[in-house]
Design a protein around this motif. Structure first.
Motif, PDB file in Angstrom:
ATOM      1  N   GLY A   1       0.806  -1.205   0.000  1.00 46.14           N
ATOM      2  CA  GLY A   1       0.000   0.000   0.000  1.00 46.14           C
ATOM      3  C   GLY A   1       0.840   1.256   0.000  1.00 46.14           C
ATOM      4  O   GLY A   1       1.983   1.263   0.466  1.00 46.14           O
ATOM      5  N   VAL A   2       0.253   2.319  -0.518  1.00 48.24           N
ATOM      6  CA  VAL A   2       0.827   3.663  -0.409  1.00 48.24           C
ATOM      7  C   VAL A   2      -0.266   4.550   0.159  1.00 48.24           C
ATOM      8  O   VAL A   2      -1.354   4.657  -0.419  1.00 48.24           O
TER       9      VAL A   2
ATOM     10  N   GLY B   1       4.974  -0.810   8.802  1.00 51.41           N
ATOM     11  CA  GLY B   1       5.224  -2.198   8.462  1.00 51.41           C
ATOM     12  C   GLY B   1       4.238  -3.115   9.153  1.00 51.41           C
ATOM     13  O   GLY B   1       3.507  -2.705  10.057  1.00 51.41           O
ATOM     14  N   HIS B   2       4.190  -4.358   8.716  1.00 52.98           N
ATOM     15  CA  HIS B   2       3.371  -5.401   9.353  1.00 52.98           C
ATOM     16  C   HIS B   2       1.889  -5.047   9.334  1.00 52.98           C
ATOM     17  O   HIS B   2       1.180  -5.244  10.315  1.00 52.98           O
ATOM     18  N   ASP B   3       1.401  -4.516   8.224  1.00 54.01           N
ATOM     19  CA  ASP B   3      -0.017  -4.217   8.102  1.00 54.01           C
ATOM     20  C   ASP B   3      -0.772  -5.501   7.792  1.00 54.01           C
ATOM     21  O   ASP B   3      -0.316  -6.316   6.976  1.00 54.01           O
TER      22      ASP B   3
ATOM     23  N   ASP C   1      -3.396  -6.168   6.042  1.00 55.35           N
ATOM     24  CA  ASP C   1      -3.935  -6.317   4.690  1.00 55.35           C
ATOM     25  C   ASP C   1      -2.883  -6.094   3.609  1.00 55.35           C
ATOM     26  O   ASP C   1      -2.870  -6.803   2.595  1.00 55.35           O
ATOM     27  N   PHE C   2      -2.011  -5.129   3.798  1.00 53.37           N
ATOM     28  CA  PHE C   2      -1.032  -4.774   2.777  1.00 53.37           C
ATOM     29  C   PHE C   2       0.343  -5.384   3.016  1.00 53.37           C
ATOM     30  O   PHE C   2       1.163  -5.385   2.110  1.00 53.37           O
ATOM     31  N   GLY C   3       0.594  -5.866   4.200  1.00 51.62           N
ATOM     32  CA  GLY C   3       1.946  -6.279   4.539  1.00 51.62           C
ATOM     33  C   GLY C   3       2.776  -5.076   4.904  1.00 51.62           C
ATOM     34  O   GLY C   3       3.157  -4.876   6.062  1.00 51.62           O
ATOM     35  N   VAL C   4       3.031  -4.199   3.936  1.00 47.75           N
ATOM     36  CA  VAL C   4       3.772  -2.959   4.162  1.00 47.75           C
ATOM     37  C   VAL C   4       2.998  -1.813   3.532  1.00 47.75           C
ATOM     38  O   VAL C   4       2.450  -1.951   2.433  1.00 47.75           O
TER      39      VAL C   4
END
Length: 339
Positions: free
Chosen positions: A178-179, A185-187, A189-192
């Motif tokens: 995601g942006v 970090g460690h989101d 849904d997005f990972g990062v």
């Protein structure tokens, strides 16, 4: 700096006046509101007159920009609800700086938009447009298709719609990142998630760039010539956010020059898309009429959300989907990112 969100409990009078801005269709299921309020169904040309004395406003015709011109007549308004996820059409300075509470229709469009994005990804990867064209020509055109499993999507916009897109694309084996407004970090849904300042650096990793951000002062024109030049020549751009997030002239030039492989656009800076736009006839472009989130039954869902919020307003309960008018969207606590 973010201004505080206005109080979410504007006390209504005993029998409030509710104005409903609609065009050709009134919202369904309004009987509960009509029983306890004086409801004024109005149109853009009558809005100023019907706003006088109104306590609440439902912007059912969410594409209308009539509210700003009619705003001086809003002498009693306490609450405005918009039948869309984006609120850019009503976030003019006078409303933003007022005490009027603004709510939106978050929760209705996330799943449908995510499904639509997946459909567009598959349409590009499997060249469905080419297959349909060959069928119309009765031409047996064999070629190899692309895999989506293992492809990378950079999703610009990490709100509820962007998150639903991320979960859906991950379900078919795609890598996502995601942006958004802030990096982390460690989101779940997005990972990062990368900050907006990293957008250009991250675009070169993407096979698909999905634009799902709200339209704000910071995101207007976000995808410009520099951003497009940072993408891979084989990458495709998908915009399901707002048309003005992308600089149309820069996109047309990039498509003509082969800087990117294609684009799927559901939103445009001018809607309907003018007949003279080159986007209509470009072979590597898919055009749809702002319908990514509109599925069978979505109008009753939008109306039901407003009716539920109206009931909360009458009972003095916190309203759902209160927009931070200085951010331009409903803030979502980190703990609620999977809701």
């Amino acid at each position: 700096m973010t201004a505080p969100v206005p109080p979410a409990r504007p006390d209504p009078p005993a029998r409030p006046i509710v104005a409903v801005l609609c065009a050709d269709r009134r919202p369904p299921g309004m009987r509960e509101v009509e029983r306890g309020a004086d409801v004024r169904y109005t149109t853009a040309d009558r809005l100023a007159g019907d706003l006088r004395g109104a306590d609440a406003l439902l912007v059912w015709d969410f594409r209308s920009s009539a509210l700003e011109a009619a705003w001086p007549a809003a002498d009693a308004l306490r609450w405005t609800h918009v039948a869309s996820a984006g609120v850019d059409a009503v976030l003019f300075p006078a409303l933003r700086d007022s005490d009027v509470v603004l709510t939106n229709s978050r929760g209705v469009f996330e799943g449908p938009v995510a499904e639509y994005v997946l459909g567009l990804v598959l349409a590009f990867a499997k060249d469905l447009a080419g297959t349909m064209a060959a069928q119309r020509e009765r031409r047996w055109w064999y070629r190899e298709a692309e895999r989506v499993d293992g492809a990378t999507a950079v999703i610009v916009g990490t709100g509820p719609i962007g998150r639903a897109v991320a979960r859906t694309l991950r379900a078919v084996g795609m890598r996502v990142e995601g942006v958004g407004r802030g990096g982390r970090g460690h989101d779940p849904d997005f990972g990062v998630v990368h900050g907006l300042d990293a957008l250009t650096r991250r675009l070169g990793h993407a096979d698909y760039v999905v634009v799902a951000a709200p339209l704000t002062a910071r995101t207007t024109g976000l995808v410009d010539a520099a951003a497009l030049a940072a993408m891979k020549p084989s990458a495709r751009l998908i915009n399901v956010g707002r048309g003005a997030l992308v600089v149309t002239a820069d996109l047309v030039a990039a498509l003509r020059a082969g800087i990117i492989a294609g684009a799927a656009l559901d939103v445009f800076d001018t809607e309907p898309l003018p007949a003279g736009s080159p986007l209509w006839s470009m072979p590597n472009v898919l055009v749809s009429p702002h319908m990514a989130g509109d599925v069978v039954g979505h109008l009753p869902m939008l109306a039901a959300l407003f009716v539920d919020n109206y009931g909360r307003w009458r009972r003095g309960l916190p309203l759902r989907n209160v927009v931070d008018k200085y951010l331009g969207y409903v803030p979502v606590p980190a703990a609620a990112t999977r809701d």
